[in-house]
Design a protein around this motif. Structure first.
Motif, PDB file in Angstrom:
ATOM      1  N   SER A 135       0.845  -1.191   0.000  1.00 28.32           N
ATOM      2  CA  SER A 135       0.000   0.000   0.000  1.00 28.32           C
ATOM      3  C   SER A 135       0.881   1.242   0.000  1.00 28.32           C
ATOM      4  CB  SER A 135      -0.903  -0.002   1.241  1.00 28.32           C
ATOM      5  OG  SER A 135      -1.548   1.251   1.406  1.00 28.32           O
ATOM      6  N   LEU A 136       0.591   2.184  -0.887  1.00 27.37           N
ATOM      7  CA  LEU A 136       1.327   3.450  -0.942  1.00 27.37           C
ATOM      8  C   LEU A 136       0.326   4.586  -0.748  1.00 27.37           C
ATOM      9  CD1 LEU A 136       4.130   4.480  -3.430  1.00 27.37           C
ATOM     10  CD2 LEU A 136       2.299   6.065  -2.842  1.00 27.37           C
ATOM     11  N   VAL A 137       0.647   5.483   0.166  1.00 29.19           N
ATOM     12  CA  VAL A 137      -0.190   6.664   0.412  1.00 29.19           C
ATOM     13  C   VAL A 137       0.680   7.908   0.289  1.00 29.19           C
ATOM     14  CG1 VAL A 137      -1.673   7.877   2.045  1.00 29.19           C
ATOM     15  CG2 VAL A 137      -1.710   5.381   1.963  1.00 29.19           C
ATOM     16  N   PRO A 138       0.413   8.780  -0.692  1.00 29.60           N
ATOM     17  CA  PRO A 138       1.157  10.042  -0.768  1.00 29.60           C
ATOM     18  C   PRO A 138       0.760  10.948   0.395  1.00 29.60           C
ATOM     19  CG  PRO A 138       0.030   9.540  -2.836  1.00 29.60           C
ATOM     20  CD  PRO A 138      -0.539   8.632  -1.799  1.00 29.60           C
ATOM     21  N   LEU A 139       1.727  11.677   0.908  1.00 30.51           N
ATOM     22  CA  LEU A 139       1.503  12.630   1.995  1.00 30.51           C
ATOM     23  C   LEU A 139       1.931  14.002   1.490  1.00 30.51           C
ATOM     24  CD1 LEU A 139       3.053  10.427   4.835  1.00 30.51           C
ATOM     25  CD2 LEU A 139       0.629  10.696   4.314  1.00 30.51           C
ATOM     26  N   SER A 140       0.974  14.736   0.958  1.00 28.61           N
ATOM     27  CA  SER A 140       1.322  15.999   0.291  1.00 28.61           C
ATOM     28  C   SER A 140       1.327  17.198   1.230  1.00 28.61           C
ATOM     29  CB  SER A 140       0.352  16.273  -0.864  1.00 28.61           C
ATOM     30  OG  SER A 140      -0.972  16.445  -0.389  1.00 28.61           O
TER      31      SER A 140
ATOM     32  N   PRO B 115      12.259  18.510  -2.143  1.00 25.90           N
ATOM     33  CA  PRO B 115      11.269  17.450  -1.935  1.00 25.90           C
ATOM     34  C   PRO B 115      10.041  17.690  -2.818  1.00 25.90           C
ATOM     35  CG  PRO B 115      11.139  19.039  -0.152  1.00 25.90           C
ATOM     36  CD  PRO B 115      12.276  19.473  -1.031  1.00 25.90           C
ATOM     37  N   TYR B 116       9.602  16.646  -3.492  1.00 26.89           N
ATOM     38  CA  TYR B 116       8.410  16.746  -4.333  1.00 26.89           C
ATOM     39  C   TYR B 116       7.164  16.236  -3.611  1.00 26.89           C
ATOM     40  CZ  TYR B 116      11.995  17.263  -7.950  1.00 26.89           C
ATOM     41  OH  TYR B 116      13.072  17.688  -8.682  1.00 26.89           O
ATOM     42  N   ILE B 117       7.314  15.127  -2.898  1.00 25.38           N
ATOM     43  CA  ILE B 117       6.199  14.580  -2.131  1.00 25.38           C
ATOM     44  C   ILE B 117       6.758  13.516  -1.180  1.00 25.38           C
ATOM     45  CG2 ILE B 117       5.552  12.644  -3.655  1.00 25.38           C
ATOM     46  CD1 ILE B 117       2.596  13.702  -3.260  1.00 25.38           C
ATOM     47  N   SER B 118       6.095  13.359  -0.046  1.00 25.62           N
ATOM     48  CA  SER B 118       6.464  12.268   0.862  1.00 25.62           C
ATOM     49  C   SER B 118       5.421  11.162   0.735  1.00 25.62           C
ATOM     50  CB  SER B 118       6.558  12.770   2.302  1.00 25.62           C
ATOM     51  OG  SER B 118       5.326  13.323   2.727  1.00 25.62           O
ATOM     52  N   MET B 119       5.725  10.002   1.284  1.00 24.07           N
ATOM     53  CA  MET B 119       4.826   8.870   1.122  1.00 24.07           C
ATOM     54  C   MET B 119       4.989   7.881   2.257  1.00 24.07           C
ATOM     55  SD  MET B 119       6.741   6.603  -1.817  1.00 24.07           S
ATOM     56  CE  MET B 119       6.816   7.967  -2.980  1.00 24.07           C
ATOM     57  N   ARG B 120       3.935   7.080   2.453  1.00 16.89           N
ATOM     58  CA  ARG B 120       3.981   5.953   3.383  1.00 16.89           C
ATOM     59  C   ARG B 120       3.827   4.672   2.583  1.00 16.89           C
ATOM     60  NH1 ARG B 120      -1.095   4.295   6.955  1.00 16.89           N
ATOM     61  NH2 ARG B 120      -1.520   3.292   4.961  1.00 16.89           N
ATOM     62  N   LEU B 121       4.625   3.676   2.924  1.00 13.90           N
ATOM     63  CA  LEU B 121       4.578   2.371   2.281  1.00 13.90           C
ATOM     64  C   LEU B 121       4.407   1.290   3.339  1.00 13.90           C
ATOM     65  CD1 LEU B 121       7.683   3.035   0.065  1.00 13.90           C
ATOM     66  CD2 LEU B 121       5.443   2.591  -0.904  1.00 13.90           C
ATOM     67  N   GLY B 122       3.572   0.310   3.048  1.00 15.99           N
ATOM     68  CA  GLY B 122       3.405  -0.796   3.981  1.00 15.99           C
ATOM     69  C   GLY B 122       2.567  -1.893   3.360  1.00 15.99           C
ATOM     70  N   LEU B 123       2.682  -3.088   3.886  1.00 18.12           N
ATOM     71  CA  LEU B 123       1.858  -4.192   3.418  1.00 18.12           C
ATOM     72  C   LEU B 123       0.436  -3.992   3.925  1.00 18.12           C
ATOM     73  CD1 LEU B 123       4.250  -7.229   3.947  1.00 18.12           C
ATOM     74  CD2 LEU B 123       3.777  -5.984   1.832  1.00 18.12           C
ATOM     75  N   ALA B 124      -0.514  -4.115   3.041  1.00 22.30           N
ATOM     76  CA  ALA B 124      -1.900  -3.880   3.403  1.00 22.30           C
ATOM     77  C   ALA B 124      -2.348  -4.846   4.491  1.00 22.30           C
ATOM     78  CB  ALA B 124      -2.793  -4.014   2.176  1.00 22.30           C
ATOM     79  N   ASP B 125      -3.199  -4.364   5.378  1.00 21.34           N
ATOM     80  CA  ASP B 125      -3.747  -5.194   6.445  1.00 21.34           C
ATOM     81  C   ASP B 125      -4.674  -6.240   5.828  1.00 21.34           C
ATOM     82  OD1 ASP B 125      -5.072  -6.317   8.608  1.00 21.34           O
ATOM     83  OD2 ASP B 125      -5.253  -4.420   9.687  1.00 21.34           O
ATOM     84  N   PRO B 126      -4.349  -7.535   5.950  1.00 20.69           N
ATOM     85  CA  PRO B 126      -5.159  -8.562   5.296  1.00 20.69           C
ATOM     86  C   PRO B 126      -6.553  -8.716   5.896  1.00 20.69           C
ATOM     87  CG  PRO B 126      -3.519  -9.569   6.721  1.00 20.69           C
ATOM     88  CD  PRO B 126      -3.210  -8.103   6.693  1.00 20.69           C
ATOM     89  N   THR B 127      -6.784  -8.130   7.072  1.00 20.70           N
ATOM     90  CA  THR B 127      -8.107  -8.264   7.696  1.00 20.70           C
ATOM     91  C   THR B 127      -9.109  -7.264   7.148  1.00 20.70           C
ATOM     92  OG1 THR B 127      -7.572  -6.731   9.508  1.00 20.70           O
ATOM     93  CG2 THR B 127      -7.022  -9.063   9.832  1.00 20.70           C
TER      94      THR B 127
END
Length: 362
Positions: A297-302, A324-336
């Motif tokens: 999962s990728l979420v931009p943090l503008s 800096p152009y944009i920051s982001m969060r990356l993580g494996l999606a919650d399977p639940t």
């Protein structure tokens, strides 16, 4: 998507016609070379496929013009967040995401263009021109990536406790780098700095009535094909290391998890001009689609790049080496959790002009 015995895709799905809930989907086999069809058809379909691209607050601020041997991309000022993004960085970056989507769709069709970025100073709204097309054969990797365009979504909820494999993070990094933009992964101390900057940016923006009015406008337009509907916004503030933007509403259920295993990063480069903003969007698209392929999962943090003071904080985190152009969060999606629904899309007729090639499409 079907595959042959060697694991190669035998079908590519293209979106053409309506880009909303009634989107028409055409499935074609690569047994007949895509380049046997008119180039104009490939250009029109690539522009339509680019409608899947994410954009700041789902404004979709792009418009394509299909010409006999050229595809032109322009920004749409009417969908520019002029208060939040006065210099147009996120406007152009969003168009860069769409540009990369179109490039991938063309590669899946077997076409490689010459890309002219910000080609004419006399036409400031013209941000890219694709021309000089060469038939290079359908790219199986691009065909898989086209599929990722159609399933990609933005999930602002906490991710799982499982860390991203180092090899996958490396692939995401390389995808951005190939587009000429750097991805800096933040260490624990920098995550805390980013969280503080996000809180500061949110406080500044809360004190701007004009910005709050603009935000309210774009979060109430889902029925018009743009904006963010309540079902894609968390029903309450999720437990995340870096606070996400507070949209003030939402119906997307949020669990009890946290995102301690999430990775945070900054896309950056050495220039701060429209062509570099465009490339940043292409890099974001490449990173996001690579992440999607691997279940990340990728979420931009503008927010932190929208406020001058917090953008300077990010520059300091980069040791002053770039912008800096944009920051982001990356993580494996919650399977639940089931993924949130897709945000609405404008009808292709509102974003793609094919009048110059009418009668040449098949």
């Amino acid at each position: 998507m079907a595959e042959d015995g060697a694991g190669n895709p035998t079908r590519v799905t293209r979106a053409w016609g309506t880009m909303g809930r009634d989107r028409k989907v055409v499935t074609m086999s690569h047994e007949k070379p895509a380049t046997d069809r008119p180039l104009t058809t490939a250009l029109a379909e690539a522009a339509g496929m680019a409608g899947h691209a994410p954009s700041v607050h789902n404004t979709q601020p792009w418009h394509w013009t299909v010409l006999p041997d050229t595809l032109e991309l322009r920004v749409v000022r009417e969908r520019h967040l002029s208060v939040l993004d006065p210099e147009g960085r996120l406007l152009v970056l969003s168009c860069g995401v769409a540009l990369h989507h179109a490039r991938v769709a063309l590669a899946a069709e077997g076409w490689t263009p010459v890309v002219e970025r910000v080609p004419d100073p006399g036409q400031p709204d013209l941000v890219a021109r694709l021309t000089g097309f060469k038939p290079t054969g359908a790219d199986p990797d691009a065909m898989r990536t086209v599929q990722c365009m159609q399933v990609r979504h933005t999930d602002r909820r906490p991710v799982s406790d499982e860390p991203i494999p180092t090899s996958v993070l490396g692939e995401i990094d390389r995808a951005a780098t190939r587009e000429g933009v750097n991805l800096q992964v933040l260490d624990d101390d920098q995550k805390i700095e980013l969280a503080a900057a996000a809180q500061q940016a949110a406080a500044v923006e809360r004190d701007s009535p004009d910005l709050l009015e603009e935000l309210a406008y774009w979060t109430s337009r889902a029925r018009a094909g743009t904006g963010l509907p309540p079902e894609v916004v968390p029903e309450r503030a999720p437990e995340t290391t870096v606070p996400a933007r507070d949209f003030g509403y939402g119906t997307l259920p949020v669990g009890e998890g946290h995102d301690r295993a999430a990775v945070y990063g900054i896309l950056w480069g050495t220039e701060d001009e429209p062509d570099s903003w465009l490339r940043a969007g292409e890099a974001l698209s490449a990173a996001w689609l690579t992440a999607t392929r691997h279940g990340v999962s990728l979420v931009p943090l503008s927010g932190v790049v929208e406020v001058d003071s917090t953008r300077q904080t990010l520059r300091q985190m980069l040791s002053g080496l770039g912008f800096p152009y944009i920051s982001m969060r990356l993580g494996l999606a919650d399977p639940t959790h089931a993924g949130p629904p897709h945000t609405p899309r404008l009808d292709v007729a509102q974003t793609v002009d094919t009048s110059a090639v009418r009668g040449q499409l098949s």
